[in-house]
Design an enzyme around this catalytic site. Structure first.
Site, mmCIF file in Angstrom:
data_model
loop_
_atom_site.group_PDB
_atom_site.id
_atom_site.type_symbol
_atom_site.label_atom_id
_atom_site.label_comp_id
_atom_site.label_asym_id
_atom_site.label_seq_id
_atom_site.Cartn_x
_atom_site.Cartn_y
_atom_site.Cartn_z
ATOM 1 N N CYS A 2 0.854 -1.189 0.133
ATOM 2 C CA CYS A 2 0.083 0.020 -0.064
ATOM 3 C C CYS A 2 0.738 1.357 0.023
ATOM 4 O O CYS A 2 1.977 1.129 0.410
ATOM 5 C CB CYS A 2 -0.804 -0.097 1.294
ATOM 6 S SG CYS A 2 -1.781 -1.635 1.403
ATOM 7 N N ARG A 27 2.411 1.039 -5.926
ATOM 8 C CA ARG A 27 2.666 0.405 -4.946
ATOM 9 C C ARG A 27 1.590 -0.584 -4.713
ATOM 10 O O ARG A 27 1.635 -1.552 -4.151
ATOM 11 C CB ARG A 27 2.861 1.246 -3.505
ATOM 12 C CG ARG A 27 4.272 1.786 -3.473
ATOM 13 C CD ARG A 27 4.456 2.626 -2.119
ATOM 14 N NE ARG A 27 4.595 1.576 -1.088
ATOM 15 C CZ ARG A 27 5.650 1.371 -0.504
ATOM 16 N NH1 ARG A 27 6.834 2.007 -0.964
ATOM 17 N NH2 ARG A 27 5.558 0.660 0.567
ATOM 18 N N TRP A 74 -3.474 -2.377 -1.447
ATOM 19 C CA TRP A 74 -3.001 -3.540 -2.141
ATOM 20 C C TRP A 74 -3.683 -4.565 -0.964
ATOM 21 O O TRP A 74 -3.246 -4.784 -0.228
ATOM 22 C CB TRP A 74 -1.552 -3.974 -2.117
ATOM 23 C CG TRP A 74 -1.164 -5.019 -3.012
ATOM 24 C CD1 TRP A 74 -1.103 -5.300 -4.435
ATOM 25 C CD2 TRP A 74 -1.075 -6.362 -2.327
ATOM 26 N NE1 TRP A 74 -0.863 -6.525 -4.857
ATOM 27 C CE2 TRP A 74 -0.816 -7.158 -3.621
ATOM 28 C CE3 TRP A 74 -0.997 -7.120 -1.285
ATOM 29 C CZ2 TRP A 74 -0.507 -8.712 -3.572
ATOM 30 C CZ3 TRP A 74 -0.627 -8.316 -1.269
ATOM 31 C CH2 TRP A 74 -0.340 -9.167 -2.035
ATOM 32 N N ASN A 100 -0.312 0.154 6.069
ATOM 33 C CA ASN A 100 0.248 -0.891 5.289
ATOM 34 C C ASN A 100 0.971 -1.949 5.947
ATOM 35 O O ASN A 100 1.555 -1.813 6.940
ATOM 36 C CB ASN A 100 1.334 -0.227 4.558
ATOM 37 C CG ASN A 100 2.423 -1.210 3.582
ATOM 38 O OD1 ASN A 100 1.691 -1.940 3.015
ATOM 39 N ND2 ASN A 100 3.361 -0.737 3.324
ATOM 40 N N GLY A 101 0.570 -3.142 5.787
ATOM 41 C CA GLY A 101 1.044 -4.165 6.566
ATOM 42 C C GLY A 101 -0.004 -5.300 6.704
ATOM 43 O O GLY A 101 -1.208 -5.266 6.365
ATOM 44 N N GLU A 481 14.565 -14.528 -16.102
ATOM 45 C CA GLU A 481 14.010 -13.317 -15.945
ATOM 46 C C GLU A 481 13.167 -12.809 -17.061
ATOM 47 O O GLU A 481 12.290 -12.289 -17.139
ATOM 48 C CB GLU A 481 15.275 -12.306 -15.912
ATOM 49 C CG GLU A 481 14.902 -10.812 -15.834
ATOM 50 C CD GLU A 481 13.980 -10.079 -14.765
ATOM 51 O OE1 GLU A 481 13.855 -11.018 -13.740
ATOM 52 O OE2 GLU A 481 13.593 -9.123 -14.910
ATOM 53 N N LYS A 485 9.207 -11.523 -16.909
ATOM 54 C CA LYS A 485 8.843 -10.027 -17.117
ATOM 55 C C LYS A 485 7.346 -10.376 -18.036
ATOM 56 O O LYS A 485 6.518 -9.456 -17.945
ATOM 57 C CB LYS A 485 9.773 -9.305 -18.270
ATOM 58 C CG LYS A 485 11.077 -9.023 -17.527
ATOM 59 C CD LYS A 485 10.889 -7.569 -16.819
ATOM 60 C CE LYS A 485 10.313 -7.727 -15.545
ATOM 61 N NZ LYS A 485 11.279 -8.227 -14.497
ATOM 62 N N GLU A 488 4.485 -11.298 -15.747
ATOM 63 C CA GLU A 488 4.145 -9.950 -15.023
ATOM 64 C C GLU A 488 3.129 -9.060 -15.857
ATOM 65 O O GLU A 488 2.303 -8.637 -15.188
ATOM 66 C CB GLU A 488 5.198 -9.330 -14.681
ATOM 67 C CG GLU A 488 5.904 -9.914 -13.185
ATOM 68 C CD GLU A 488 7.095 -8.986 -12.981
ATOM 69 O OE1 GLU A 488 7.984 -8.602 -13.505
ATOM 70 O OE2 GLU A 488 7.257 -8.487 -11.723
ATOM 71 N N HIS A 504 13.872 -32.975 -19.773
ATOM 72 C CA HIS A 504 13.570 -33.532 -18.532
ATOM 73 C C HIS A 504 11.960 -33.565 -18.307
ATOM 74 O O HIS A 504 11.677 -33.390 -17.056
ATOM 75 C CB HIS A 504 14.658 -33.636 -17.262
ATOM 76 C CG HIS A 504 15.774 -34.195 -17.606
ATOM 77 N ND1 HIS A 504 16.228 -35.410 -17.756
ATOM 78 C CD2 HIS A 504 17.097 -33.171 -17.978
ATOM 79 C CE1 HIS A 504 17.565 -35.349 -18.191
ATOM 80 N NE2 HIS A 504 17.989 -34.274 -18.338
ATOM 81 N N LYS A 603 4.675 -2.782 -6.258
ATOM 82 C CA LYS A 603 6.140 -2.691 -6.519
ATOM 83 C C LYS A 603 6.830 -3.293 -5.292
ATOM 84 O O LYS A 603 8.122 -3.436 -5.415
ATOM 85 C CB LYS A 603 6.365 -1.323 -6.635
ATOM 86 C CG LYS A 603 7.620 -0.786 -7.113
ATOM 87 C CD LYS A 603 8.231 -1.214 -8.233
ATOM 88 C CE LYS A 603 9.616 -1.144 -8.595
ATOM 89 N NZ LYS A 603 10.100 -1.921 -9.790
#
Ligand code: AGP
Length: 608
Positions: A2, A27, A74, A100-101, A481, A485, A488, A504, A603
């Protein structure tokens, strides 16, 4: 997670809060809200969904006052509805709280309040804090000091009370809060990007502390109410760096900022004159260097990928066995610690809860703690003994790009510094220093690539629902990576794999036209990779490759080659990732997604 902003000063607070929230929306963006203290007490506006919904409400229902708080959420406890949006208020509507938390004793506190007959209006843990504050007596700071011991978990809280219209009170345990010292005004925020355009003088609040913020002064208190003295710091970021600067998205701007970000990171840590590494800058105490026998790298997400690359570089250059862990696993796996161990927390934000906990565990076990971090003054920065700042500047796009490439540079410098300190430096070091200085030019070259190639790549990926990203050796983390990307921001399934492992299992996915993206620059294992690509080609895969333009052997196998210049093998990850960032960006734009604020992501992940 948040975003939080609080303001007390002479200006009307609504534009200040909305402006701060706009800068913080990266955020979290499930819902947003604000509380303003006006002549008739606290007024609250909240809206589910993106910030623009709150902005519309604020336009139609104007609020007036010069003290207030805002929040962009969030969701953790409770769905992202208006009722669960922050601010939450106490039973009498006199105290408003943004948070936030996560409160870990949420269930017990909720039960206690319900048993006492308190009517709760939301499913949030945040409302419990407001209700607890409302049941206390005294001024807001006194109430906070009494409620603090009752809260378990992680929280950054900012609160206002109608009876104290000139005061904002903030407290934290875990997620960050920073106080901006202005002229005739002061601010509180979850991160500096929200306040940079108003002030660069800041004070970071430490865990367990309470800040009583008024327009003309800020008082810091410890958890017992005793005074805390901490002079403000001056930030070296400027406000222009958190604007889009003509780019359509922050992510694209940040991809194109990479040459400068790398240049600045190299300059900050290398002494070009002596073509040497500034070891002192890392702050590793000499006696600890002598004892050093092992390295652990801990991180999450993209930063974890940079650690995977870092392992190759650190082992090659220092000879020190290096392990890489997800921070969320490390903190619970009882790692073998000791004073012969260097633990490096790699984190863009410096606020990722799992990374911080892993670092705390390591420090408690006697390890020397270092951080590679992009935010001076952040929690990981303050936790670590040895610090390397990546000079990426503020990264706003949720999908990390320039923070990643500067982390790779920083880890290379760290390896060179340790190598030198261990008396291993030779001509390779000089060569790598020269190559590091040349690296921004190589990335610029990648950024100049013909757009038509990306259009073709975008077509191939956006028409598929799944894809496989392959690499080997130091490039296999780049495959991971690249796949991350794409996932996301385009919401397409992509799996990164070391190419040799593909047989495999994942090869079962490959059918006619299945896209395989290969990171195929010239390393010792390129021939092996090409063998793996032949295998997927034989099963109908469409191969896209990142490779040097002169690599005819790759061009023969791949439908499309995204070219990158030749650089030292240890630095190839830096140039090889850039086409994959651009590819993911273009696919997400093609599919019409919100590139900077992708679904469900935030973020800075400040909860476990
Ligand atoms: C990267 O694109 C992601 N948004 C995410 O994986 C991120 O790298 C991770 O949450 C770690 O963040 P940090 O670097 O701030 O610790």
């Amino acid at each position: 997670m948040c975003g939080i902003i609080g303001y007390v000063g002479a200006d009307q607070v609504v534009p200040v809060v909305l402006d701060g929230l706009r800068r913080l929306e990266y955020r979290g963006y499930d819902s947003a809200g604000m509380a303003v203290i006006g002549d008739d007490g606290i007024r609250i506006l909240r809206a589910a969904g993106k910030l623009r919904n709150l902005e519309q409400r604020a336009y139609h229902e104007p609020l007036y006052g010069t003290t207030g708080v805002g929040h962009t959420r969030w969701a953790t406890h409770g769905a992202p509805t208006e009722a669960n949006a922050h601010p939450q208020v106490d039973g009498r509507g006199e105290i408003a709280v943004v948070h936030n938390g996560i409160l870990e004793n949420y269930a017990a506190l909720r039960r206690e309040l319900l048993d006492d007959g308190v009517e709760l209006a939301s499913d949030t843990d945040t409302e419990l804090i407001a209700q607890l504050l409302g049941r206390e007596t005294g001024c807001l700071a006194e109430r906070v000091l009494r409620v603090l011991p009752r809260l378990q978990g992680q929280y950054a809280v900012v609160t206002v009370r109608s009876a104290e219209p000139d005061t904002v009170v903030a407290f934290r345990q875990g997620p960050p809060l920073v106080i901006g010292i202005g002229r005739g005004e002061n601010l509180v925020a979850s991160d500096v990007t929200a306040i940079l355009h108003r002030t660069r003088e800041v004070v970071y609040l430490d865990n367990g502390e309470v800040a009583v913020v008024r327009a003309d002064r800020v008082e810091l208190l410890d958890a017992a109410g005793g005074p805390v003295e901490r002079p403000p710091e001056t930030l070296d970021w400027d406000a222009g760096r958190v604007e889009k600067g003509g780019y359509r998205h922050f992510m694209l701007k940040e991809i194109f900022e990479q040459p400068d970000a790398i240049r600045n990171t190299v300059r900050a840590h290398l002494d070009a004159e002596r073509s040497g590494v500034i070891v002192d800058g890392l702050g590793i105490p000499a006696d600890r260097l002598d004892r050093l026998r092992r390295i652990h790298l801990v991180a999450c997400g993209t930063s974890w990928h940079s650690c995977l690359v870092g392992k190759f570089i650190l082992e090659r250059l220092t000879g020190l066995p290096t392990e890489v862990d997800y921070a969320s696993e490390y903190r619970y796996r009882e790692p073998l610690l000791g004073d012969d161990l260097l633990v490096v927390g790699v984190t863009q934000s410096g606020e990722t809860a799992d990374t911080l906990s892993a670092m705390e565990l390591a420090a408690a076990g006697g390890a020397l703690l270092a951080t590679v971090c992009n935010v001076r003054g952040s929690s990981s920065w303050r936790l670590a003994t040895a610090r390397m700042l990546t000079q990426a500047g503020p990264e706003i796009g949720v999908a990390s790009t320039k923070a990643f490439t500067t982390q790779l540079v920083a880890l290379t410098v760290l390896a060179l510094a340790l190598r030198r300190a261990r008396g291993l430096a030779d001509r390779l070091d000089e060569q790598l220093v020269r190559e590091l200085q040349r690296l921004p030019l190589a990335v610029e070259e990648v950024l100049r690539t013909d757009r038509a190639l990306y259009r073709r790549g975008t077509e191939i990926l956006s028409e598929a629902t799944d894809s496989l990203y392959l690499g080997r050796g130091i490039l296999y983390p780049i495959a991971l990576e690249g796949a991350l990307k794409l996932k996301e921001i385009s919401y397409l399934h992509a799996e990164g794999y070391p190419a040799g492992e593909m047989k495999h299992g994942p090869i079962a996915l490959v059918t006619d036209g299945f896209p395989v993206v290969a990171v195929a620059t010239a390393t010792a294992t390129r021939d092996k990779l090409l063998g793996n690509l032949m295998e997927v080609r034989a099963r109908g895969a469409t191969v896209l490759a990142v490779a040097e333009p002169e690599a005819d052997d790759v061009a023969e196998i791949a439908e499309l080659v995204l070219p990158v210049p030749t650089v030292h093998p240890l630095l190839q990850p830096v140039v090889a990732v850039v086409p994959l960032q651009l590819l993911a960006y273009n696919v997400a734009v093609e599919l019409g997604h919100d590139v900077d604020q992708p679904r469900n992501l935030a973020k800075s992940v400040t909860v476990e």
